[in-house]
Design a protein around this motif. Structure first.
Motif, PDB file in Angstrom:
ATOM      1  N   GLN A  67       0.906  -1.036   0.199  1.00 33.25           N
ATOM      2  CA  GLN A  67      -0.054  -0.158   0.045  1.00 33.25           C
ATOM      3  C   GLN A  67       0.895   1.151  -0.007  1.00 33.25           C
ATOM      4  O   GLN A  67       1.805   1.247   0.907  1.00 33.25           O
ATOM      5  CB  GLN A  67      -1.044  -0.142   1.334  1.00 33.25           C
ATOM      6  N   THR A  69       1.031   5.478  -0.311  1.00 35.99           N
ATOM      7  CA  THR A  69       0.476   6.860   0.015  1.00 35.99           C
ATOM      8  C   THR A  69       1.611   7.704  -0.825  1.00 35.99           C
ATOM      9  O   THR A  69       2.494   7.552  -1.223  1.00 35.99           O
ATOM     10  CB  THR A  69       0.252   7.417   1.315  1.00 35.99           C
ATOM     11  N   GLU A  70       1.249   9.165  -0.542  1.00 35.82           N
ATOM     12  CA  GLU A  70       2.261  10.183  -1.114  1.00 35.82           C
ATOM     13  C   GLU A  70       3.500  10.206  -0.334  1.00 35.82           C
ATOM     14  O   GLU A  70       4.441  10.667  -1.002  1.00 35.82           O
ATOM     15  CB  GLU A  70       1.575  11.525  -1.218  1.00 35.82           C
ATOM     16  N   HIS A 109       7.594  13.560  -1.758  1.00 32.99           N
ATOM     17  CA  HIS A 109       6.211  13.135  -2.258  1.00 32.99           C
ATOM     18  C   HIS A 109       6.238  12.483  -3.578  1.00 32.99           C
ATOM     19  O   HIS A 109       7.150  12.854  -4.305  1.00 32.99           O
ATOM     20  CB  HIS A 109       5.074  14.397  -2.305  1.00 32.99           C
ATOM     21  N   ASN A 112       1.526   8.127  -6.158  1.00 37.58           N
ATOM     22  CA  ASN A 112       1.131   6.993  -5.795  1.00 37.58           C
ATOM     23  C   ASN A 112       0.365   6.139  -6.903  1.00 37.58           C
ATOM     24  O   ASN A 112       0.290   4.856  -6.712  1.00 37.58           O
ATOM     25  CB  ASN A 112       0.767   6.957  -4.507  1.00 37.58           C
TER      26      ASN A 112
END
Length: 144
Positions: A67, A69-70, A109, A112
């Motif tokens: 998983q 995320t940014e 960042h 994603n």
């Protein structure tokens, strides 16, 4: 009853305690079954992407959950036990089974939705493209 004080014995006991402390602190965390909870990771940063390599041998791709995320990647999975029986009535196994999980914060960042993954011979390679504003841009500053 009197006993003789042995400073060498005291020193050896203290040395053993310190060794155990450093082993527990510096070694990868392990659960009660001895399975490493945190797979070894290598993070490298290029101009356009972050590359993350994780060592997760003995798993099939379907047993790994990724998983993203940014600003972080979460990896989890489980090595499942296969029971074998021997003719002598016991089985000895040095393989370790259990669950693991690791969350790795990212230095910048990323996009994603554009992450790519490759899993070969127990090594998981993730390519995490940087967001456009996170890429290293060189700007010339003029002095007047």
């Amino acid at each position: 009853m009197l006993s003789r004080w042995n400073p060498r014995q005291e020193f050896n006991a203290l040395s053993d305690q310190l060794n155990r402390l450093f082993d527990e602190t510096l070694a990868p965390a392990r659960n009660w079954e001895g399975f490493t909870k945190f797979p070894a990771a290598e993070l490298t940063e290029a101009d356009d992407a972050i590359h993350l390599k994780l060592e997760v041998p003995g798993l099939e791709a379907k047993d790994i959950d990724i998983q993203v995320t940014e600003n972080a990647v979460a990896i989890s999975g489980e090595r499942k036990s296969e029971t074998k029986t021997e003719g002598k009535g016991y089985t000895r196994s040095e393989f370790q089974y259990g669950k693991f999980q690791r969350v790795i914060p990212l230095p910048t960042h990323i996009q994603n939705t554009k992450v790519t993954a490759e899993y070969t011979n127990g090594i998981l390679n993730l390519t995490l493209p940087k967001k456009e504003e996170a890429k290293n841009k060189v700007v010339k500053v003029n002095l007047e």
